[in-house]
Design a protein around this motif. Structure first.
Motif, PDB file in Angstrom:
ATOM      1  N   VAL A 222       1.162  -6.826   2.982  1.00 25.34           N
ATOM      2  CA  VAL A 222       1.579  -7.797   3.996  1.00 25.34           C
ATOM      3  C   VAL A 222       0.565  -7.852   5.130  1.00 25.34           C
TER       4      VAL A 222
ATOM      5  N   SER B 172      -2.442  -9.824   4.091  1.00 29.14           N
ATOM      6  CA  SER B 172      -2.178 -11.269   4.077  1.00 29.14           C
ATOM      7  C   SER B 172      -2.217 -11.847   5.495  1.00 29.14           C
ATOM      8  N   LEU B 173      -1.751 -11.084   6.471  1.00 28.41           N
ATOM      9  CA  LEU B 173      -1.819 -11.564   7.851  1.00 28.41           C
ATOM     10  C   LEU B 173      -3.261 -11.645   8.331  1.00 28.41           C
TER      11      LEU B 173
ATOM     12  N   GLN C  71      -4.787 -14.705   6.897  1.00 28.27           N
ATOM     13  CA  GLN C  71      -4.318 -15.886   7.627  1.00 28.27           C
ATOM     14  C   GLN C  71      -5.071 -16.045   8.942  1.00 28.27           C
TER      15      GLN C  71
ATOM     16  N   GLU D 238       6.215 -14.723  15.773  1.00 36.65           N
ATOM     17  CA  GLU D 238       6.120 -15.285  14.415  1.00 36.65           C
ATOM     18  C   GLU D 238       5.548 -14.265  13.436  1.00 36.65           C
ATOM     19  N   GLN D 239       4.481 -13.561  13.846  1.00 38.20           N
ATOM     20  CA  GLN D 239       3.880 -12.565  12.961  1.00 38.20           C
ATOM     21  C   GLN D 239       4.759 -11.316  12.851  1.00 38.20           C
TER      22      GLN D 239
ATOM     23  N   LYS E 187       7.961 -11.311  12.862  1.00 36.77           N
ATOM     24  CA  LYS E 187       9.005 -11.695  11.906  1.00 36.77           C
ATOM     25  C   LYS E 187       8.474 -11.637  10.470  1.00 36.77           C
ATOM     26  N   THR E 188       7.272 -12.171  10.252  1.00 33.41           N
ATOM     27  CA  THR E 188       6.672 -12.154   8.920  1.00 33.41           C
ATOM     28  C   THR E 188       6.494 -10.733   8.412  1.00 33.41           C
TER      29      THR E 188
ATOM     30  N   GLY F 176       8.605  -8.986   5.386  1.00 40.36           N
ATOM     31  CA  GLY F 176       7.795  -8.635   4.225  1.00 40.36           C
ATOM     32  C   GLY F 176       7.815  -7.160   3.888  1.00 40.36           C
TER      33      GLY F 176
END
Length: 425
Positions: A46, A49-50, A53, A331-332, A334-335, A339
């Motif tokens: 995870v 992936s951040l 991004q 937002e991040q 939460k992601t 995850g």
């Protein structure tokens, strides 16, 4: 075994960290940022992936991440700083904050996070306290957790005992543990780490706070855990271990989930990291008990960790700050939480019903740990001598649980050692 973030390392080489660090962008015009972290498996995926991004959305910056064992990163950072090759960002235990504050290259985030768009107050109080040393803020929250009761529903039902409730006192907890103990089958009501490490201390501290006590005086100059409250809390452990024999002393600090899965232990006081390992039982989660008549309430303890930023020149420093700000935005957060199953580091995300429901659906009981963050009222003192204080206190707790010492005497001995450490003796 308690999660890696509970490790405490005493570093004696901080005085050597005096060299300046190089900085600047790369020759390609892209500012490259080195981020050291200890994420593996799902967390690692995870986090990667951040980063991908962020790199895609910020072509002027390239985040390069490097895995580094969390337990060893402080020593590694100190070595890198002395050699002029510090990372730009590193994941570091919150218990290291007093040591980190002494490194000249660490960026003091106090002015930065005071800006409105950081919404600093949205981080849980314990996270902010653990990142603060005097007037410095040495990091931005990266992770938070806490302790609560995890219990075997089947064993409770078979013993005819009602499950724990928010109204439970330590007397209720002790009584239930005794009824759930069966020497003939090797079953115990409760298991506690008993190796004298910070993990042992971690389990005692919420009890100390709930009884109305504290670790150190307000000025952090002397130990006060040998108070009446401290004795009251430690006496509960003595009664359960020595008198009731309902407390399994895990001297290896490795058997909690295993013994609970096998039905040999009815209760653990542990954190959300153990829930995924309890695949063989039907378990529930409840907040810590209280002490009858005390105003301490259902306190618990958190082990917040931080993203620490290093000054490798203005360009790289600003890029590192921008990345950490983005990474710790709601937002991040939460992601990452959805995850990985980790607790959200922001209160606004912790109140998001979608987050609570999803976390609990994935790993039952996680929502209770999120809500339990409101019971984190205190943190361990951010003093350099804490490892020595913890060691003295851990040895005292184990001595009492083994029946080798009395609570008041053991705590007095530990307090003397703590005071000596605080005085630099």
């Amino acid at each position: 075994m308690i999660r890696r973030r509970l490790c405490i390392v005493l570093v004696a080489v901080l005085a050597l960290v005096l060299s300046a660090c190089g900085g600047g962008g790369s020759s390609s015009g892209t500012t490259e940022i080195a981020v050291w972290h200890g994420y593996q498996d799902t967390e690692g995926e995870v986090f990667t992936s951040l980063i991908e991004q962020y790199n895609a959305e910020h072509p002027e910056v390239k985040i390069n991440d490097l895995y580094s064992s969390n337990d060893l990163v402080l020593q590694k950072v100190l070595t890198a700083v002395r050699g002029g090759s510090a990372p730009d960002v590193a994941y570091m235990f919150g218990s290291w904050s007093p040591n980190i504050a002494q490194i000249p290259q660490v960026v003091d985030m106090a002015d930065e996070v005071s800006q409105e768009d950081w919404n600093w107050d949205d981080f849980y109080p314990a996270e902010r306290q653990a990142a603060t040393v005097g007037d410095k803020i040495v990091g931005v929250p990266a992770l938070v957790d806490n302790l609560a009761i995890v219990y075997n529903k089947t064993l409770f039902a078979e013993a005819g005992i009602a499950p724990p409730t928010p109204e439970w006192t330590w007397d209720d907890f002790r009584s239930a543990a005794a009824k759930l103990t069966d020497p003939s089958t090797g079953q115990y009501g409760w298991l506690i780490p008993a190796d004298g490490s910070e993990d042992t201390v971690w389990h005692y501290l919420p009890m100390l706070w709930e009884a109305g006590g504290d670790i150190l005086s307000p000025d952090n100059k002397s130990a006060v855990f040998n108070s009446e409250a401290g004795v009251e809390a430690l006496t509960v452990l003595q009664q359960m271990a020595v008198t009731d024999k309902s407390l399994y002393l895990d001297t290896t600090n490795e058997n909690g989930p295993k013994l609970m899965n096998s039905g040999k232990v009815a209760m653990l006081i542990t954190g959300p990291w153990d829930l995924s390992q309890l695949s063989d039982i039907d378990y529930g989660v409840q907040v810590m008990p209280t002490f009858a008549g005390s105003s301490g309430g259902h306190q618990t303890i958190a082990g917040p960790d931080n993203w620490v930023i290093f000054d490798n020149g203005d360009e790289k420093k600003q890029a590192a700050i921008d990345f950490v700000k983005w990474l710790s935005a709601p937002e991040q957060v939460k992601t990452f939480s959805l995850g990985t199953g980790d607790l959200p580091i922001r209160a606004s995300v912790g109140k998001d019903q979608e987050v609570l429901t999803t976390l609990n659906d994935n790993v039952p009981g996680t929502a209770t740990f999120v809500e339990n963050l409101s019971n984190v009222e205190k943190v361990r003192p951010t003093v350099e001598q804490y490892p020595e204080i913890s060691d003295a206190l851990g040895q005292a707790i184990v001595a009492v649980m083994l029946g080798k010492d009395e609570p008041a005497a053991a705590l007095n001995t530990a307090a003397e050692a703590a005071d000596a450490a605080l005085a630099g003796k």
